[in-house]
Write a protein that holds these residues in place. Structure first.
Motif, mmCIF file in Angstrom:
data_model
loop_
_atom_site.group_PDB
_atom_site.id
_atom_site.type_symbol
_atom_site.label_atom_id
_atom_site.label_comp_id
_atom_site.label_asym_id
_atom_site.label_seq_id
_atom_site.Cartn_x
_atom_site.Cartn_y
_atom_site.Cartn_z
ATOM 1 N N ARG A 126 0.836 -1.205 0.000
ATOM 2 C CA ARG A 126 0.000 0.000 0.000
ATOM 3 C C ARG A 126 0.871 1.257 0.000
ATOM 4 O O ARG A 126 0.677 2.165 -0.807
ATOM 5 C CB ARG A 126 -0.902 -0.020 1.236
ATOM 6 N N PHE A 127 1.851 1.284 0.879
ATOM 7 C CA PHE A 127 2.723 2.461 0.969
ATOM 8 C C PHE A 127 3.618 2.575 -0.263
ATOM 9 O O PHE A 127 3.896 3.689 -0.720
ATOM 10 C CB PHE A 127 3.556 2.417 2.258
ATOM 11 N N ALA A 167 1.440 4.010 -2.996
ATOM 12 C CA ALA A 167 1.174 5.425 -2.721
ATOM 13 C C ALA A 167 2.414 6.275 -3.000
ATOM 14 O O ALA A 167 2.330 7.371 -3.558
ATOM 15 C CB ALA A 167 0.720 5.608 -1.275
ATOM 16 N N SER A 168 3.577 5.770 -2.617
ATOM 17 C CA SER A 168 4.824 6.506 -2.829
ATOM 18 C C SER A 168 5.112 6.646 -4.321
ATOM 19 O O SER A 168 5.504 7.721 -4.784
ATOM 20 C CB SER A 168 5.985 5.770 -2.155
ATOM 21 N N ASN A 197 2.667 9.181 -5.844
ATOM 22 C CA ASN A 197 3.022 10.540 -5.436
ATOM 23 C C ASN A 197 4.263 11.036 -6.168
ATOM 24 O O ASN A 197 4.316 12.184 -6.615
ATOM 25 C CB ASN A 197 3.238 10.579 -3.922
ATOM 26 N N LEU A 198 5.243 10.152 -6.320
ATOM 27 C CA LEU A 198 6.477 10.518 -7.026
ATOM 28 C C LEU A 198 6.183 11.033 -8.436
ATOM 29 O O LEU A 198 6.829 11.965 -8.922
ATOM 30 C CB LEU A 198 7.390 9.285 -7.106
ATOM 31 N N LEU A 240 0.538 11.526 -9.134
ATOM 32 C CA LEU A 240 -0.830 11.021 -9.011
ATOM 33 C C LEU A 240 -1.259 11.001 -7.545
ATOM 34 O O LEU A 240 -0.446 10.726 -6.666
ATOM 35 C CB LEU A 240 -0.924 9.590 -9.561
ATOM 36 N N GLU A 241 -2.530 11.266 -7.331
ATOM 37 C CA GLU A 241 -3.087 11.147 -5.980
ATOM 38 C C GLU A 241 -3.697 9.764 -5.834
ATOM 39 O O GLU A 241 -4.371 9.282 -6.742
ATOM 40 C CB GLU A 241 -4.166 12.222 -5.793
ATOM 41 N N VAL A 242 -3.476 9.139 -4.691
ATOM 42 C CA VAL A 242 -4.027 7.803 -4.487
ATOM 43 C C VAL A 242 -5.439 7.882 -3.921
ATOM 44 O O VAL A 242 -5.730 8.687 -3.044
ATOM 45 C CB VAL A 242 -3.147 6.965 -3.548
ATOM 46 N N GLN A 243 -6.299 7.069 -4.459
ATOM 47 C CA GLN A 243 -7.642 6.914 -3.915
ATOM 48 C C GLN A 243 -7.819 5.422 -3.634
ATOM 49 O O GLN A 243 -7.675 4.607 -4.543
ATOM 50 C CB GLN A 243 -8.660 7.431 -4.948
ATOM 51 N N PRO A 252 8.864 0.879 -4.248
ATOM 52 C CA PRO A 252 8.218 2.083 -4.797
ATOM 53 C C PRO A 252 8.774 2.465 -6.170
ATOM 54 O O PRO A 252 8.031 2.912 -7.044
ATOM 55 C CB PRO A 252 8.549 3.160 -3.758
#
Lengths: 396, 396, 396
Positions: free
Chosen positions: A74-75, A78-79, A82-83, A86-89, A364
């Motif tokens: 998950r992290f 998300a990382s 973000n890099l 993109l925003e995670v939903q 990531p």
């Protein structure tokens, strides 16, 4: 290696098929394509280490669709998102109306209206996870062709019942860096072995992914497990073919000692037997939950017969120069730490703690590299552009 | 229509009252204001389709305050916010200290310190949802006037007990595009009809929103339901007035066949009877949970008497040219798919699947357009600026 | 004060030690460092009020690690991160594999691969929260030094068992503004007093944080509570030393009336007795849940003996000019509103509602200022740059 070396490496590779294609299984991809992902992962890391922005999206959504809990993945997803900007939903099926009879087809479209990437983890049931991901991909494809979706979001397999590509590619990038280059893995002995764990039903995607990918590196891959802990036969077939093509080998044994003997790399890890997992899926489909409970108890009892399958100091001493590279996808069941008896001695684990964390730290970047290659037509050019534009990530 | 046509359309409309005002109910807004939202929704979609950034916020928060679960609306709101540059923060009352006796007034201020938009879904109790949203708006207003909040966040009604404006406006934009223009809806027969569902207590906001908005388009709107499934009387009054003003009509019937006969558009969907929902709210207020259970059982029994209220192929054949546009807010209760007997035949649903998904796909743009109009003083000018600046959303 | 005044104030202060250091306890920091955070908080607010972007991150993650629920702190952290350009990722231990025996060390590394800031709230067990935060910080430090993490994420204490720095600094900034400057707090009487609440076991971090910080302002700080409701002895020691250094005073009383008498500022709030909380932690460690239940019942009974410890109108009338500044960290237990008998009369609370909300509104800026100082080497210069570049937050 420096940033420009990764770009140099990239220029020699054929990887155009990654563009706008899903990533399900490593064996769907060519050697060049995997190498390109490794190079881009490293290039993205170099950008970040040099405080340069790697944002290619001005806005957009990365959807994480997890059918099983997970901190790391998950992290990592998300990382990676973000890099790249993109925003995670999170799509949490429990929270949604899926339970009210919403079909996968409908969900696939409804959560994809503005999605650029969908990361799916579905490893709970043998015969289900990969199938679900493929179906999902077909539905968003249809949605795109029917004009429902403006863009066709790309699927990244964050773990299925067959393969765990982001994990195994992180493991492999770790090996590459520890060995000083992918060419140095040729001829190395890699032992992917079962290990005892007091917990039940760990996914098979790690050992399967490992034999599916490590056999492509020209390595001598040994799969070791107690009788009855077989993995999917079709993945073994792939491993065999890969080994022939790469000039390596793929062998099996029911003897952990034999697997560790002179190994350059060891990956001792628990998993559930494939046959039992198939049975479990069938019971699940038939709603026979009593049978599932019974099966779980039987399997725990069966596991307990193999407590000697554990990565001890003694066993480590038998590896190449007593110094094999120890791998694990984490979290490990550490004897005397997280459980009374587990996969590995505490002293072994502790000695490899830093390399293990490094191994995990690639994920990531592997995920970001997959997305990058799926979304950017000329990755080498774009990476150079990101380097040169020198937009500070944190403007200190 | 092209981007410039939407801007052209916009220039002829009066919509300044949308600026810095909440969006609760479609009938709070003028025809011009609604048309402006449709035009901006399409312009935002054109920006996106052309890979042009629509970000107007450099940073900022969109708060989603959901008092009922929802996949679609949650994702639509998140997509809309992301499109405009806002990050979504979910306010989950369960997770918060609301249970410790925190008042709405306090919550409204505490979650609004840096909020630009607050999307509220509160459709659970008749007489409560709209009231809650209005109270919330009053409190943030006060907070702004008292100097607690630096900006006054704008409320978007993501569904209340009275209206579901983002849904019905998406439905309407779908109709507009299917009919080739809003002017072509004049004189069309639209049947908003009840349909059987085995699940209990579906919100009334969809039929109410539908009769409240469709009657403004000059259409012949028919509301059909079994006796006892009345919607809020005050919304029927609004529908009547709207029909007179628009030159359309609003009629009611207890006969589904009559409603479908020669209809251009049909919207068969289950809902709970208003009177029963009022009773339920009263029981809830008095803490009479046994009575609520009893009421639910009665209602399910009552529902079951009307299983013939279902959108069959035979019924569809009686519509205009046997070819009415079938609408649904999704998810639908599909006979033989999501339930044994439901709102619609599987073959009907399947035939309209692509249009239904398109209908749903407007929602993120409708929400984004609402926010855009609430936040931007000169929307036409700003849209032109976004088009011309040509900031790539994904820089491939 | 205007933006340039805050920068002016900043220039006279020594605060370089804030850079790349964690924020655990206010008494770890010098007076200058705290004043610098106040100045930066106000400067960030001025940027926002003037619609100027304060984004210093192009991308990056702020991790919220909450071991207890919270609306306010969660939203404040999210707002602070968003203001600076970080995306928040919640680490919910319940959702993660922590339960499977994952150690804190491993978690600390796994969630930090791309983290710039980690906000931790851990106030549940006396003797645990601060220790956990320090351990977490040590682990990310190690991870950074070992090359696992590319950057060393910074820790912000969002509440521990000892201190609640973001709360108390928000309270203090509120006092500063209400009093017209930090120098005007000298000689003022501040009563931090216990108050009755029907709920059990409220954290001690607020009274402890209050006496730890207010005593540095040259104020006459009085800590009042019934016998048996002592706070941590070591924090009282700190308060004593601070008072001596600042030329203020620190006294204790078991008489609420005495504390309120002529007070300029009152902070009546419930908390649990330290000794009982220590016992509770011990029971917890030994798995004696029956004992914990028994203890809770005893404590509730004990609380009930002190219902007269409540902030009434009569008591408020005895404060300086009957007009002390009433503080609370919210939510308060308001008599006749959120409970039958609580911490404060409804009329008192209502009269101070707007100042209370303002008090709370500082928290996002305090948190953002902490992060800003931890991440930016030359804050005054960077703030000036943000002001001059004049990037609109919302481009209306």
């Amino acid at each position: 290696m420096a940033f420009k070396d990764y770009l140099q490496a990239l220029k020699k590779l054929e990887y155009q098929n990654l563009f706008e294609n899903d990533f399900f299984l490593t064996w769907d991809k060519s050697d060049d394509e995997l190498k390109a992902i490794f190079a881009v992962a490293e290039a993205l890391r170099a950008l970040r280490t040099n405080n340069k922005s790697a944002k290619i999206f001005d806005s957009g959504l990365g959807i994480s669709l997890f059918r099983d809990n997970s901190t790391r993945t998950r992290f990592s997803f998300a990382s990676a998102c973000n890099l790249l900007g993109l925003e995670v939903q999170d799509f949490d099926e429990g929270k949604s109306q899926q339970a009210h009879g919403e079909t996968v087809k409908e969900t696939a479209n409804m959560i994809s209206f503005m999605a650029d990437v969908i990361g799916i983890r579905d490893d709970m049931y043998i015969g289900k996870g990969h199938t679900y991901q493929k179906a999902f991909a077909d539905y968003v494809n249809e949605g795109y062709q029917d004009g429902v979706l403006e863009q066709r979001p790309i699927i990244v397999n964050l773990q299925c019942d067959i393969d765990h590509p982001t994990q195994i590619m992180s493991d492999t990038l770790h090996i590459i860096n520890e060995m000083g280059g992918i060419e140095n893995i040729k001829g190395k002995k890699i032992a992917m072995t079962w290990a005892y764990s007091p917990s039940y039903g760990k996914p098979l995607s790690v050992p399967q992914g490992a034999i599916g990918l490590f056999t492509r590196l020209g390595a001598e891959v040994v799969l070791a497990h107690p009788e009855g802990y077989e993995v999917m036969a079709e993945v073994e077939e792939i491993a065999k073919k890969n080994a022939i093509a790469s000039g390596g080998s793929f062998t099996k044994t029911n003897d952990m000692t034999e697997a560790f003997k002179d190994a350059d790399i060891v990956y001792p890890k628990s998993w559930a037997p494939f046959a039992a997992m198939e049975k479990r899926t069938a019971f699940y489909g038939e709603g026979k939950f009593d049978e599932i409970d019974k099966l779980e108890k039987e399997l725990l009892k069966q596991n307990a017969k193999h407590k000697d399958w554990t990565c001890t100091e003694a066993l480590m001493a038998t590896t190449k120069d007593g110094n094999a590279l120890y791998l694990h996808c984490l979290p490990a069941d550490i004897t005397g730490v997280s459980c009374a008896e587990g996969e590995v001695d505490a002293s072994v684990f502790d000695r490899y703690r830093v390399p293990l964390y490094k191994e995990a730290s690639y994920k990531p970047y592997i995920i970001a590299a997959m997305i990058f290659m799926q979304k950017i037509k000329n990755p080498a050019e774009k990476l150079q552009e990101l380097w040169d534009q020198d937009q500070k990530r944190l403007d200190k």
